[in-house]
Design a protein around this motif. Structure first.
Motif, PDB file in Angstrom:
ATOM      1  N   VAL A 218       0.819  -1.221   0.000  1.00 23.31           N
ATOM      2  CA  VAL A 218       0.000   0.000   0.000  1.00 23.31           C
ATOM      3  C   VAL A 218       0.847   1.263   0.000  1.00 23.31           C
ATOM      4  CG1 VAL A 218      -2.006  -1.097   1.058  1.00 23.31           C
ATOM      5  CG2 VAL A 218      -0.261  -0.069   2.521  1.00 23.31           C
ATOM      6  N   LEU A 219       2.084   1.187   0.480  1.00 21.87           N
ATOM      7  CA  LEU A 219       2.984   2.343   0.513  1.00 21.87           C
ATOM      8  C   LEU A 219       3.981   2.179  -0.632  1.00 21.87           C
ATOM      9  CD1 LEU A 219       3.503   2.430   4.384  1.00 21.87           C
ATOM     10  CD2 LEU A 219       2.122   4.025   3.042  1.00 21.87           C
ATOM     11  N   THR A 220       3.508   2.414  -1.846  1.00 23.65           N
ATOM     12  CA  THR A 220       4.241   1.983  -3.037  1.00 23.65           C
ATOM     13  C   THR A 220       5.435   2.851  -3.409  1.00 23.65           C
ATOM     14  OG1 THR A 220       2.647   3.208  -4.396  1.00 23.65           O
ATOM     15  CG2 THR A 220       2.215   0.866  -4.027  1.00 23.65           C
ATOM     16  N   ASP A 221       5.504   4.097  -2.950  1.00 18.89           N
ATOM     17  CA  ASP A 221       6.607   4.974  -3.349  1.00 18.89           C
ATOM     18  C   ASP A 221       7.737   5.012  -2.327  1.00 18.89           C
ATOM     19  OD1 ASP A 221       6.357   6.091  -5.922  1.00 18.89           O
ATOM     20  OD2 ASP A 221       4.691   7.332  -5.255  1.00 18.89           O
ATOM     21  N   LEU A 222       7.638   4.241  -1.277  1.00 20.60           N
ATOM     22  CA  LEU A 222       8.633   4.322  -0.217  1.00 20.60           C
ATOM     23  C   LEU A 222       9.889   3.529  -0.565  1.00 20.60           C
ATOM     24  CD1 LEU A 222       6.564   4.016   3.076  1.00 20.60           C
ATOM     25  CD2 LEU A 222       6.968   6.023   1.627  1.00 20.60           C
ATOM     26  N   TYR A 223      11.037   4.129  -0.272  1.00 18.81           N
ATOM     27  CA  TYR A 223      12.314   3.418  -0.367  1.00 18.81           C
ATOM     28  C   TYR A 223      12.484   2.526   0.858  1.00 18.81           C
ATOM     29  CZ  TYR A 223      13.930   6.397  -4.224  1.00 18.81           C
ATOM     30  OH  TYR A 223      14.068   7.033  -5.435  1.00 18.81           O
ATOM     31  N   GLY A 224      13.469   1.628   0.788  1.00 14.96           N
ATOM     32  CA  GLY A 224      13.831   0.828   1.948  1.00 14.96           C
ATOM     33  C   GLY A 224      14.918   1.522   2.741  1.00 14.96           C
TER      34      GLY A 224
END
Length: 336
Positions: A218-224
């Motif tokens: 659901v948080l598709t734009d987040l980096y690791g």
């Protein structure tokens, strides 16, 4: 790794910014090595092994750097150590760093300089036998996590977008090394873990099946995780920052190309390591690291979108310009 393959891997990686190109990013052979302290994100698991790989394979030494690697204790504590000067570099989940900086803490003290994973690894992991199969099954459950760590900090944003009332979920602080055992013995219903920790969880649970609920659904734009540096070292020795980033990213690429060897290297430095489990974690991490043939790069527009997501879920209260989060000058291929 033979010379041709090593050069190819390095070309994917940190093709260092122009300031380091004249010397190839290496310190002069006659100069004493720069001594720095690096903190892993959390603990000494397979997913953190690339730092020890960079040490063992001589990538740090070739860059003129002597590195003390210490197991980290989550975002908040790691950033505090960078701000105090007790460490110069750390790995930390970029979204958790956004939350801390966006709420006004350590904003002048740290910057992200390279992306370790191009997608967030955060998740809640449970055992299938507990009946947790979807995010909504977390309602009324107890989750163990590192206090101040990324899975805990990000959970309200994940819950909101996944349709879970976060107020119905209880989080308790536990040590990262204890999470698989606590889950296996039923002392918690789930743990805030990286998705690649599944092999360790299933091993601790005697082979029982784990269910992983990735935040990236659901948080598709987040980096690791990202490589974080203190602004003090960025300001005072930018060449050291370039050299360190290059060597660490070279270790990162080597580790995902040689997961079994990486497991053995980690056991050399951390004798309690199960090399097979560590290798399995590293193999699972590979698709999160490579994106469009580039390793280590940030896209400024995507970073801005990630900030907007966290502000939209009210986890970040104030403005956070991308320049207050990422220093784009140390890895080529980064887009402002």
């Amino acid at each position: 790794m033979n010379l041709v393959k090593r050069v190819s891997a390095a070309a994917l990686v940190v093709l260092l910014a122009a300031g380091a190109c004249d010397s190839g990013g290496d310190a002069p052979a006659s100069a004493p090595p720069d001594k720095v302290t690096y903190l892993t994100a959390v603990g000494a698991f397979g997913r953190e092994s690339y730092a020890w790989v960079a040490k063992e394979k001589g990538f740090f030494a070739a860059a003129g750097i002597e590195v003390e690697i210490r197991p980290g204790s989550g975002t908040t504590e790691n950033l505090g150590l960078l701000a105090s000067g007790r460490a110069q570099f750390s790995a930390n989940d970029l979204s958790a760093v956004m939350i801390v900086l966006g709420n006004g803490k350590y904003r002048e003290d740290v910057r992200a300089i390279a992306a370790i994973q191009q997608r967030t690894l955060n998740s809640v992991t449970a055992l299938a036998a507990t009946g947790v199969n979807t995010p909504r099954d977390l309602a009324g459950r107890t989750i163990g996590g590192v206090q101040g760590g990324a899975p805990w900090l990000l959970f309200p944003a994940y819950a909101k977008l996944a349709g879970v009332d976060a107020s119905t979920v209880k989080w308790i602080g536990v040590e990262a090394s204890q999470m698989p055992k606590l889950l296996a013995t039923g002392q918690v219903d789930g743990v805030g873990q990286f998705v690649v920790a599944r092999p360790a969880v299933e091993k601790a649970a005697g082979g029982r099946t784990a269910v992983v609920l990735p935040y990236s659904d659901v948080l598709t734009d987040l980096y690791g995780n990202a490589l974080i540096a203190s602004t003090k070292v960025i300001r005072e020795d930018p060449d050291l920052v370039r050299r360190f980033a290059g060597a660490l990213m070279e270790g990162l690429v080597y580790s995902i190309e040689h997961p079994e060897e990486t497991g053995q290297i980690l056991r050399k430095y951390v004798p309690t390591t199960d090399p097979a489990t560590a290798a399995a974690e590293v193999a699972l991490m590979e698709p999160y690291i490579r994106a469009n043939g580039v390793v280590g790069a940030f896209d400024g527009a995507r970073v801005a979108r990630a900030i907007a997501i966290l502000r939209g879920t009210s986890i970040i209260a104030g403005e956070l310009p991308t320049a207050d989060l990422v220093a784009f000058d140390f890895v080529s291929g980064q887009v402002r």
